[in-house]
Write an enzyme that holds these catalytic residues in place. Structure first.
Site, short mmCIF file in Angstrom:
data_model
loop_
_atom_site.label_atom_id
_atom_site.label_comp_id
_atom_site.label_asym_id
_atom_site.label_seq_id
_atom_site.Cartn_x
_atom_site.Cartn_y
_atom_site.Cartn_z
N ARG A 140 13.03 33.65 -2.35
CA ARG A 140 11.71 34.11 -2.75
C ARG A 140 11.46 35.31 -1.86
NH1 ARG A 140 7.63 29.10 -3.11
NH2 ARG A 140 7.56 29.51 -0.88
N LYS A 167 -3.12 25.03 1.73
CA LYS A 167 -3.22 26.14 0.77
C LYS A 167 -3.83 25.67 -0.56
CE LYS A 167 1.59 25.28 -0.47
NZ LYS A 167 2.96 25.65 -0.08
N TYR A 192 -9.03 19.11 -32.20
CA TYR A 192 -8.47 20.33 -32.77
C TYR A 192 -7.11 20.07 -33.41
CZ TYR A 192 -12.01 22.98 -30.23
OH TYR A 192 -13.18 23.49 -29.77
#
Ligand SMILES: *Cc1c(COP(=O)(O)O)cnc(C)c1O
Length: 377
Positions: free
Chosen positions: A141, A43, A270
């Site tokens: 789930r 997957k 940053y």
């Protein structure tokens, strides 16, 4: 005149995938599961390694079946000519039933609506489609609760066009070495299967285990084991390295774009959250969190240059990362950078990167975006 991009115009950031190592891992796992079938779980773009090349290699190496999450992944594998059974390990929406049936994908079913949708499509196409019943034994789930399994079967087992080929569950805590919970879930599963059997609902293929069970619990292999992450060279638990020999399949590499010298007290990146203390030599590497090289590695991770470890300094941006190469002798632009893999005597494994990110290997590998070119060797 038309002009097309050449290989050399691509970004130097690549994921090198060693198909021979993957092939060997599949064979090793296949041997470990003995007479049970092996489902190669590929997957999430083959855990970041690329669905189709990995799917083909898995079949070549002897995987009996493939497991994916989405209908799109299954369709892609079918269109590439793969003909072994392909399981959808995630639940799908009833409106996806037509595509699942068209591509002959084996759905996980735990809803009456989905069972009807697949049955309707299969009947319309004049086909019989294998499906697997998903039982929820504690992951909470998706899946049918054990107490509802017999009612579910009473209403869906005899729907036309469906062949209830298998029944399975997925453990919640096997990778945490919580065998007490896992054994309870296993027992609940076996009891449920046996109750259904007594009522005349039979399933040919029972399966519960993923990589950890493949490696550690022969007694839970049943008819099939579904292995994912171990196929890519990483058993879920560190101590399992002593039980099975697996090779990491992916290396992540790039090249130094620029080298610069910065004076003390210079903020980098940053927010300037890293400031040089002494004069530092830094290098720019063209990889960032836009590639799936996670921002969580800012000021924590390391990369290899000329066999030395170089620390990431400052915040990782979308497309670029800065490393400190002050202590790397003779460093220059174009030098190879290894983000994952070996260089000289040093090695950075996905497991170490996961540690820096406070995550797991699965996330490190499967986060890598499509724009990182996969090179198969
Ligand atoms: C992802 C997945 C697996 C594979 O798990 P690994 O720990 O990577 O081996 C097995 N079964 C199901 C249902 C999954 O979703």
């Amino acid at each position: 005149m038309s002009y097309s991009l050449t290989m050399t115009s691509g970004s130097p950031t690549i994921a090198e995938v060693n198909l021979a190592a993957f092939n060997e891992n599949v064979r090793t796992l296949k041997k470990a599961v003995g007479n049970s079938m092996l489902m190669a779980v590929i997957k999430t773009n083959g855990y970041g390694h690329g669905s189709v090349p990995i799917g083909r290699e898995a079949v070549k190496a002897g995987a009996d079946r493939l497991g994916v999450t989405t209908v799109e992944e299954g369709a892609l594998l079918r269109e590439s000519g793969i003909s072994v059974p392909i399981h959808l390990l995630g639940s799908i929406m009833p409106e996806q039933a037509a595509d699942a049936v068209y591509y002959g994908l084996t759905a996980s079913v735990s809803s009456i609506k989905l069972a009807h949708a697949i049955s309707d499509e299969a009947t319309r196409e004049g086909k019989t489609i294998p499906v697997h019943l998903k039982i929820d034994t504690g992951l909470h789930r998706f899946g049918i609760s054990p107490g509802e399994a017999s009612n579910f079967c009473k209403s869906c087992y005899n729907l036309p066009g469906l062949q209830w080929e298998g029944i399975y569950t997925h453990f919640s805590s096997a990778d945490e070495r919580d065998w007490e919970t896992t054994e309870q879930q296993y027992k609940l599963f076996i009891d449920t299967v046996s109750k259904l059997h007594d009522l005349g609902f039979n399933f040919l293929i029972r399966h519960v285990g993923a990589s950890t069970v493949a490696i550690e619990r022969k007694d839970m292999h049943l008819d099939m084991v579904r292995s994912g992450i171990a196929l890519f060279g990483y058993p879920p638990e560190l101590h399992q390295r002593d039980l099975i020999s697996l090779k990491p399949v992916m290396q992540l590499k790039s090249k130094i774009l620029h080298v610069r010298e910065l004076p003390p007290n210079t903020p980098i990146g940053y927010g300037g959250c890293y400031v040089t203390t002494t004069a530092e030599k830094i290098a720019i590497v063209p990889v960032g969190h836009g590639d799936g090289y996670q921002r969580a590695l800012s000021n924590k991770g390391e990369m290899l240059v000329r066999g030395h470890r170089a620390k990431i300094v400052g915040t990782i941006s979308l497309d670029q990362t800065v490393i400190d190469v002050t202590n790397v002798p003779d460093v220059c632009e174009g030098d190879e950078v290894v983000m994952m893999g070996g260089q000289g005597k040093e090695e950075i494994l996905a497991r170490e990167i996961a540690g820096w990110m406070d995550s797991i290997v699965d996330e490190v590998l499967s986060s890598l975006m499509e724009r990182i070119r996969r090179v198969y060797v």
